[in-house]
Design a protein around this motif. Sequence first.
Motif, PDB file in Angstrom:
ATOM      1  N   SER A   6      11.664  32.436 132.620  1.00 36.44           N
ATOM      2  CA  SER A   6      12.228  33.315 133.635  1.00 36.44           C
ATOM      3  C   SER A   6      13.571  33.824 133.139  1.00 36.44           C
ATOM      4  N   GLU A   7      13.907  35.072 133.494  1.00 40.48           N
ATOM      5  CA  GLU A   7      15.209  35.639 133.113  1.00 40.48           C
ATOM      6  C   GLU A   7      16.175  35.662 134.288  1.00 40.48           C
ATOM      7  N   GLU A   8      15.802  35.038 135.414  1.00 40.93           N
ATOM      8  CA  GLU A   8      16.698  34.947 136.555  1.00 40.93           C
ATOM      9  C   GLU A   8      17.824  33.948 136.269  1.00 40.93           C
ATOM     10  N   ALA A   9      18.954  34.110 136.944  1.00 40.54           N
ATOM     11  CA  ALA A   9      20.081  33.163 136.872  1.00 40.54           C
ATOM     12  C   ALA A   9      20.499  32.869 135.434  1.00 40.54           C
ATOM     13  N   GLY A  10      20.457  33.891 134.590  1.00 38.36           N
ATOM     14  CA  GLY A  10      20.875  33.699 133.206  1.00 38.36           C
ATOM     15  C   GLY A  10      19.773  33.259 132.271  1.00 38.36           C
ATOM     16  N   GLY A  11      18.577  33.011 132.804  1.00 38.67           N
ATOM     17  CA  GLY A  11      17.437  32.643 131.973  1.00 38.67           C
ATOM     18  C   GLY A  11      17.212  31.140 131.903  1.00 38.67           C
ATOM     19  N   TYR A  12      15.949  30.742 131.984  1.00 37.72           N
ATOM     20  CA  TYR A  12      15.595  29.323 131.862  1.00 37.72           C
ATOM     21  C   TYR A  12      14.095  29.200 131.626  1.00 37.72           C
ATOM     22  N   TRP A  13      13.695  28.034 131.097  1.00 31.53           N
ATOM     23  CA  TRP A  13      12.293  27.731 130.860  1.00 31.53           C
ATOM     24  C   TRP A  13      11.697  27.072 132.097  1.00 31.53           C
ATOM     25  N   ILE A  14      10.381  27.260 132.266  1.00 33.10           N
ATOM     26  CA  ILE A  14       9.644  26.634 133.361  1.00 33.10           C
ATOM     27  C   ILE A  14       8.505  25.815 132.755  1.00 33.10           C
ATOM     28  N   LEU A  15       8.495  24.513 133.022  1.00 31.66           N
ATOM     29  CA  LEU A  15       7.365  23.665 132.651  1.00 31.66           C
ATOM     30  C   LEU A  15       6.432  23.616 133.857  1.00 31.66           C
ATOM     31  N   THR A  16       5.197  24.061 133.685  1.00 30.21           N
ATOM     32  CA  THR A  16       4.315  24.263 134.835  1.00 30.21           C
ATOM     33  C   THR A  16       3.329  23.127 135.061  1.00 30.21           C
ATOM     34  N   ARG A  17       3.179  22.219 134.092  1.00 33.09           N
ATOM     35  CA  ARG A  17       2.125  21.214 134.196  1.00 33.09           C
ATOM     36  C   ARG A  17       2.690  19.803 134.319  1.00 33.09           C
ATOM     37  N   TYR A  18       1.923  18.974 135.003  1.00 34.79           N
ATOM     38  CA  TYR A  18       2.324  17.597 135.274  1.00 34.79           C
ATOM     39  C   TYR A  18       2.732  16.872 133.996  1.00 34.79           C
ATOM     40  N   GLU A  19       1.873  16.924 132.960  1.00 35.85           N
ATOM     41  CA  GLU A  19       2.137  16.133 131.764  1.00 35.85           C
ATOM     42  C   GLU A  19       3.443  16.545 131.082  1.00 35.85           C
ATOM     43  N   ASP A  20       3.800  17.821 131.146  1.00 34.94           N
ATOM     44  CA  ASP A  20       5.025  18.288 130.496  1.00 34.94           C
ATOM     45  C   ASP A  20       6.259  17.935 131.324  1.00 34.94           C
TER      46      ASP A  20
ATOM     47  N   GLY B 245      21.090  21.930 138.713  1.00 33.01           N
ATOM     48  CA  GLY B 245      20.723  23.076 139.537  1.00 33.01           C
ATOM     49  C   GLY B 245      20.544  24.323 138.698  1.00 33.01           C
ATOM     50  N   ILE B 246      19.697  25.237 139.181  1.00 30.00           N
ATOM     51  CA  ILE B 246      19.531  26.546 138.546  1.00 30.00           C
ATOM     52  C   ILE B 246      19.629  27.597 139.649  1.00 30.00           C
ATOM     53  N   PRO B 247      20.735  28.323 139.775  1.00 32.17           N
ATOM     54  CA  PRO B 247      21.952  28.184 138.968  1.00 32.17           C
ATOM     55  C   PRO B 247      22.704  26.907 139.318  1.00 32.17           C
ATOM     56  N   HIS B 248      23.484  26.400 138.367  1.00 35.92           N
ATOM     57  CA  HIS B 248      24.205  25.154 138.575  1.00 35.92           C
ATOM     58  C   HIS B 248      25.600  25.422 139.124  1.00 35.92           C
ATOM     59  N   ARG B 249      26.007  24.610 140.117  1.00 37.77           N
ATOM     60  CA  ARG B 249      27.369  24.660 140.630  1.00 37.77           C
ATOM     61  C   ARG B 249      27.969  23.256 140.530  1.00 37.77           C
ATOM     62  N   ASP B 250      29.194  23.165 140.076  1.00 31.78           N
ATOM     63  CA  ASP B 250      29.902  21.887 140.054  1.00 31.78           C
ATOM     64  C   ASP B 250      30.509  21.657 141.427  1.00 31.78           C
ATOM     65  N   VAL B 251      29.816  20.874 142.245  1.00 26.24           N
ATOM     66  CA  VAL B 251      30.244  20.627 143.614  1.00 26.24           C
ATOM     67  C   VAL B 251      31.536  19.819 143.643  1.00 26.24           C
TER      68      VAL B 251
ATOM     69  N   MET C 214      12.243  25.715 122.452  1.00 29.34           N
ATOM     70  CA  MET C 214      13.345  25.802 123.408  1.00 29.34           C
ATOM     71  C   MET C 214      14.602  25.329 122.697  1.00 29.34           C
ATOM     72  N   ARG C 215      15.717  26.044 122.857  1.00 28.27           N
ATOM     73  CA  ARG C 215      16.920  25.811 122.073  1.00 28.27           C
ATOM     74  C   ARG C 215      17.946  24.932 122.794  1.00 28.27           C
ATOM     75  N   LYS C 216      18.746  24.259 122.008  1.00 22.41           N
ATOM     76  CA  LYS C 216      19.854  23.477 122.545  1.00 22.41           C
ATOM     77  C   LYS C 216      20.700  24.361 123.471  1.00 22.41           C
ATOM     78  N   GLY C 217      21.024  23.834 124.642  1.00 23.17           N
ATOM     79  CA  GLY C 217      21.801  24.590 125.622  1.00 23.17           C
ATOM     80  C   GLY C 217      20.954  25.365 126.614  1.00 23.17           C
ATOM     81  N   ASP C 218      19.640  25.516 126.333  1.00 27.81           N
ATOM     82  CA  ASP C 218      18.751  26.187 127.287  1.00 27.81           C
ATOM     83  C   ASP C 218      18.555  25.318 128.519  1.00 27.81           C
ATOM     84  N   ARG C 219      18.340  25.963 129.661  1.00 30.55           N
ATOM     85  CA  ARG C 219      18.049  25.247 130.892  1.00 30.55           C
ATOM     86  C   ARG C 219      16.539  25.223 131.137  1.00 30.55           C
ATOM     87  N   VAL C 220      16.088  24.175 131.824  1.00 25.16           N
ATOM     88  CA  VAL C 220      14.664  23.983 132.066  1.00 25.16           C
ATOM     89  C   VAL C 220      14.459  23.610 133.528  1.00 25.16           C
TER      90      VAL C 220
END
Length: 400
Positions: A41-55, A72-78, A305-311
């Motif tokens: 997905s390219e929302e909220a700066g972009g992130y990967w989606i794992l869609t299956r149980y095993e992953d 969080g996606i997007p993440h906020r430091d509460v 998927m690269r270091k620093g990417d969100r999932v």
Amino acid sequence: MGAPATIDERVRRWSVYQPWLQEDPVTPWNELREHGPVLRSEEAGGYWILTRYEDIEWAARNPEIFSSAQVGIPHRDVFPVKQIPIQLDGEEHRKWRQTLSDLFNPGVVNHFEPQIRQAAVDAIEPIVEKGRCEFITEFATSLPAETFLINFGIGREYLQPLLAHKTWLRREGIPNARTDEELHAANRPLWQFFSDAIDRRRAEGTEGRMDVFSRLVESTYDGRKPTQDEMVNAAFVSMLASLDTTTAALGMIFLYLAEHPEVQQLVRDEPAKVPAIVEELIRHEPVSTTGRILTQDVERHGVTMRKGDRVMLSWGMSGLDPDVFERPLEVDFDRSSTRQLAFGIGPHRCLGMHVARRIVRIALEEWHTRIPSYHVTAASIPVRHYSPARGVARLELTIG
């Protein structure tokens, strides 16, 4: 505000906040899972989606790769510091889990069950008198909050201020604050509230008490006493993590029950089946979604998927995977397999899962003892929402 026309565009635009997903994210999610196991997905700066149980399970069991530093996606430091323990990794996380796990074990839940039941009864009896209710505000929101106060040894007179701040933080503070510093400032009154509660517990004494604050004051972390700020942090995080998700689960489950009178009758006629009913409806009505951030490059299903990417990890939706659950869209209270991920798995498995399950079980038992039949009020439409805690915003019920 409608859904994008193509599956590729729906993947690219996927977000738990998209208007076109609020009423029913399950059907589009099943489409995502068929489209591929690792999507972008390219929302909220972009992130990967794992869609299956095993992953999703694989990611959860490899926290050294999938860090919880951003949940969080997007993440906020509460808070100006990391949330204990959900934003911690490695040894630091393990030691805090060791400190906190005994505070929420089944024995503690058993100890407070009579008080939780009384809180449920106190919420139900006015509904019986009226013959109707708006379930979310009158029951699903108040019962988890009262349970939190009971478990932490805080007086029930503090219920409304606690709910008011929690509601503001979720609906306005986190989505709308311009900076994290604004969030930190807004949270200071509640931070001080928890600090004062700990001071009161110390002054009153902790001997013989089972509440979380008493045991936290007497606990140790890594061979030392937790600091005041660390105890407040853990309490605040427990509130944020437990109230919304349990309210969401109650809303989804009671909406299903209101639309299925045969299941209401099953609860009444076979109370011994209530734990199985709770477990299956938690699986069937997905709630929780969180995020992780990668600490290194990793490949899965041919996707790097690269270091620093969100999932994004949708714990709730994993319970609808047909590779794990036979006929996943059907409700079956006699399922042989209940190995769902609704509460996560691995080192970050939900600390409050025993409390959450007990709240839902008590809710079903006490409600159906006093309200044997009910339905969605005629001409009203339940308002569903998709978010990190998918649930129901409004649910009008009528008794009878």
